[in-house]
Write a protein that holds these residues in place. Sequence first.
Motif, mmCIF file in Angstrom:
data_model
loop_
_atom_site.group_PDB
_atom_site.id
_atom_site.type_symbol
_atom_site.label_atom_id
_atom_site.label_comp_id
_atom_site.label_asym_id
_atom_site.label_seq_id
_atom_site.Cartn_x
_atom_site.Cartn_y
_atom_site.Cartn_z
ATOM 1 N N ASN A 180 1.192 -1.445 0.406
ATOM 2 C CA ASN A 180 0.196 0.062 0.440
ATOM 3 C C ASN A 180 0.901 1.323 -0.027
ATOM 4 O OD1 ASN A 180 -2.285 -1.614 -0.078
ATOM 5 N ND2 ASN A 180 -2.074 -1.974 2.349
ATOM 6 N N ALA A 181 1.716 1.077 0.355
ATOM 7 C CA ALA A 181 2.873 2.311 0.367
ATOM 8 C C ALA A 181 3.706 2.810 -0.632
ATOM 9 C CB ALA A 181 4.292 2.074 1.946
ATOM 10 N N ILE A 182 3.795 1.637 -1.629
ATOM 11 C CA ILE A 182 4.252 1.480 -2.625
ATOM 12 C C ILE A 182 3.175 2.270 -3.606
ATOM 13 C CG2 ILE A 182 5.275 0.279 -4.601
ATOM 14 C CD1 ILE A 182 6.862 -1.433 -2.863
ATOM 15 N N LYS A 183 2.125 1.763 -3.358
ATOM 16 C CA LYS A 183 0.790 2.104 -4.173
ATOM 17 C C LYS A 183 0.846 3.893 -4.340
ATOM 18 C CE LYS A 183 -1.366 -2.000 -4.642
ATOM 19 N NZ LYS A 183 -2.873 -2.785 -4.204
ATOM 20 N N GLU A 184 1.046 4.040 -3.045
ATOM 21 C CA GLU A 184 0.355 5.123 -2.340
ATOM 22 C C GLU A 184 1.775 6.352 -3.479
ATOM 23 O OE1 GLU A 184 1.863 8.037 1.396
ATOM 24 O OE2 GLU A 184 -0.332 6.524 1.620
ATOM 25 N N CYS A 185 3.061 6.097 -2.957
ATOM 26 C CA CYS A 185 4.119 6.856 -2.796
ATOM 27 C C CYS A 185 4.046 6.510 -4.753
ATOM 28 C CB CYS A 185 5.500 6.359 -3.235
ATOM 29 S SG CYS A 185 5.303 6.088 -1.404
ATOM 30 N N ILE A 186 3.745 6.138 -5.770
ATOM 31 C CA ILE A 186 3.375 6.170 -7.118
ATOM 32 C C ILE A 186 2.778 7.017 -6.968
ATOM 33 C CG2 ILE A 186 2.474 4.591 -9.651
ATOM 34 C CD1 ILE A 186 4.299 1.560 -7.747
ATOM 35 N N LYS A 187 1.385 7.234 -6.865
ATOM 36 C CA LYS A 187 0.440 7.558 -7.014
ATOM 37 C C LYS A 187 0.879 8.964 -6.907
ATOM 38 C CE LYS A 187 -4.454 8.988 -5.795
ATOM 39 N NZ LYS A 187 -5.650 8.411 -4.309
ATOM 40 N N ASN A 188 1.519 8.959 -5.760
ATOM 41 C CA ASN A 188 2.007 10.727 -5.484
ATOM 42 C C ASN A 188 3.603 10.974 -6.192
ATOM 43 O OD1 ASN A 188 -0.092 11.802 -4.189
ATOM 44 N ND2 ASN A 188 0.163 10.472 -1.787
ATOM 45 N N ASP A 189 3.687 10.431 -6.724
ATOM 46 C CA ASP A 189 5.321 11.136 -7.946
ATOM 47 C C ASP A 189 6.330 11.033 -6.732
ATOM 48 O OD1 ASP A 189 6.336 11.111 -10.048
ATOM 49 O OD2 ASP A 189 6.631 13.102 -10.299
ATOM 50 N N ILE A 190 6.096 9.853 -5.665
ATOM 51 C CA ILE A 190 6.999 9.747 -5.109
ATOM 52 C C ILE A 190 7.939 8.693 -5.024
ATOM 53 C CG2 ILE A 190 8.005 9.131 -2.881
ATOM 54 C CD1 ILE A 190 5.107 10.495 -1.698
ATOM 55 N N LEU A 191 9.309 8.813 -5.824
ATOM 56 C CA LEU A 191 10.090 7.088 -6.219
ATOM 57 C C LEU A 191 9.235 6.600 -7.316
ATOM 58 C CD1 LEU A 191 11.788 6.210 -3.267
ATOM 59 C CD2 LEU A 191 12.666 8.196 -4.634
ATOM 60 N N ARG A 192 8.753 7.216 -8.152
ATOM 61 C CA ARG A 192 7.084 6.393 -9.344
ATOM 62 C C ARG A 192 8.532 5.851 -9.575
ATOM 63 N NH1 ARG A 192 3.321 9.480 -12.283
ATOM 64 N NH2 ARG A 192 2.341 9.892 -10.824
ATOM 65 N N GLU A 193 9.186 6.482 -10.513
ATOM 66 C CA GLU A 193 10.128 5.373 -11.981
ATOM 67 C C GLU A 193 10.955 4.562 -11.459
ATOM 68 O OE1 GLU A 193 12.561 3.575 -14.147
ATOM 69 O OE2 GLU A 193 13.482 5.389 -12.702
ATOM 70 N N TYR A 194 11.022 4.437 -9.522
ATOM 71 C CA TYR A 194 12.486 3.551 -9.693
ATOM 72 C C TYR A 194 11.602 2.294 -8.813
ATOM 73 C CZ TYR A 194 14.751 1.624 -5.403
ATOM 74 O OH TYR A 194 15.406 0.688 -4.653
ATOM 75 N N LEU A 195 10.442 2.484 -8.092
ATOM 76 C CA LEU A 195 9.024 1.646 -7.376
ATOM 77 C C LEU A 195 8.174 1.212 -8.589
ATOM 78 C CD1 LEU A 195 7.656 3.981 -4.424
ATOM 79 C CD2 LEU A 195 10.133 2.016 -4.353
ATOM 80 N N GLN A 196 7.886 1.613 -9.817
ATOM 81 C CA GLN A 196 7.281 1.123 -10.433
ATOM 82 C C GLN A 196 8.023 -0.374 -11.624
ATOM 83 O OE1 GLN A 196 6.264 4.334 -13.292
ATOM 84 N NE2 GLN A 196 3.964 3.958 -12.765
ATOM 85 N N ARG A 197 9.300 0.049 -11.072
ATOM 86 C CA ARG A 197 10.709 -0.761 -12.158
ATOM 87 C C ARG A 197 10.647 -2.079 -11.037
ATOM 88 N NH1 ARG A 197 15.668 0.309 -11.716
ATOM 89 N NH2 ARG A 197 15.387 2.435 -11.819
ATOM 90 N N LYS A 198 10.469 -1.736 -9.560
ATOM 91 C CA LYS A 198 11.087 -2.109 -9.296
ATOM 92 C C LYS A 198 10.471 -2.569 -7.641
ATOM 93 C CE LYS A 198 16.168 -2.369 -8.480
ATOM 94 N NZ LYS A 198 17.524 -2.073 -8.093
ATOM 95 N N SER A 199 9.263 -3.174 -7.787
ATOM 96 C CA SER A 199 7.954 -2.754 -6.452
ATOM 97 C C SER A 199 8.371 -4.052 -6.039
ATOM 98 C CB SER A 199 6.902 -2.528 -6.851
ATOM 99 O OG SER A 199 6.637 -3.977 -7.414
ATOM 100 N N ARG A 200 8.751 -5.386 -6.330
ATOM 101 C CA ARG A 200 8.876 -6.272 -5.587
ATOM 102 C C ARG A 200 9.975 -6.784 -4.962
ATOM 103 N NH1 ARG A 200 5.402 -10.295 -3.567
ATOM 104 N NH2 ARG A 200 4.297 -9.120 -5.849
ATOM 105 N N GLU A 201 11.311 -5.810 -5.693
ATOM 106 C CA GLU A 201 12.551 -6.049 -5.345
ATOM 107 C C GLU A 201 12.291 -5.118 -3.639
ATOM 108 O OE1 GLU A 201 13.958 -6.517 -9.290
ATOM 109 O OE2 GLU A 201 11.905 -5.709 -8.458
ATOM 110 N N VAL A 202 12.010 -4.326 -3.838
ATOM 111 C CA VAL A 202 11.652 -3.250 -2.466
ATOM 112 C C VAL A 202 11.059 -3.626 -1.526
ATOM 113 C CG1 VAL A 202 11.126 -1.384 -2.422
ATOM 114 C CG2 VAL A 202 11.840 -1.169 -4.481
ATOM 115 N N ILE A 203 10.491 -4.197 -1.452
ATOM 116 C CA ILE A 203 9.169 -5.403 -0.772
ATOM 117 C C ILE A 203 9.683 -6.426 0.010
ATOM 118 C CG2 ILE A 203 7.228 -6.822 0.044
ATOM 119 C CD1 ILE A 203 5.314 -5.666 -2.668
#
Length: 304
Positions: A201-224
């Motif tokens: 949910n935190a990753i979804k919120e950040c992507i929505k609010n343009d916070i580290l968007r490109e990074y999180l879209q590309r590596k969400s599984r690794e980030v978790i």
Amino acid sequence: MRKYNRRYKDSVFVDLFSNDRTAKDNFLALYNALYNTLYNTNYQSTDILKNIRLKQTMYMSFANDVSYLVDNKIIVLAEHQSTVNPNMPLRCLEYVTRLYEHIQNPRDRYSRTLKKIPVPAFYVFYNGRENIPAQKILRLSDSFIRQPETPTLELVVKLININYDKDSRIVKRCEPLGQYSLFVDAVRRHIAVDKEHGFENAIKECIKNDILREYLQRKSREVINMLIAEYDYATDIAVQREEAGRIAFVNGIKQGKSLGLIEGKVEGSRQAKLETAKLMKEERLSLNLITKITGLSQAEVEAL
């Protein structure tokens, strides 16, 4: 909490500033922010950066350090998300010694001419919940058993509070660091209300609010996976501190120490338990688990 791949040992901070394909750009922005005031640095090319990080040396099984050689300086960064570690100067001393061994020709130590070495600089970025100043200096000499008039060995670590609400100059000047600070805040908020899906949910919120968007879209599984490793590490440290306190207390009794010293151990152990419980509470562990590990009562834990 949902289980993911536990092979990940680097933190998101390390990945963002040392490993990811955008890491050098992120670090360059951070370096410019750190040194712009002093040296008016505004480098545009990452060609000046050389990543010299030593794998898994700062914290053994979990790495949260970043090291670069840049502009004749060795920059060592570390991140703390729980409590401030006053032993960081000693750890940095051990770390930079290995770095010098890594980058210098061993024969240079025996040369008859003076061999120049890069200037080391050490930073700890703190984003835990303790109320600490925006900046603080940690010195190796503070750990000496006796304080000499003039220390013959010194190492200085600059501690910088990067919590977004602390109005840090570095956080404002470095966009990647500022976005990372907001990301950490989002993770904490979501984990507090939903341990099962908090990271997602935190990753979804950040992507929505343009916070580290490109990074999180590309590596969400690794980030978790990295976030799980970070939270596991914090829990392990809390348990190890408690076990160390218990062992010290038992050893004191076995060695037949005086009643006064044993009472002192009890009080010291109690303080260690309170500090451990506070750390575990900050990490949103269950009340039952905290009381079971620390031996404190439910009322004592709730009062923290």
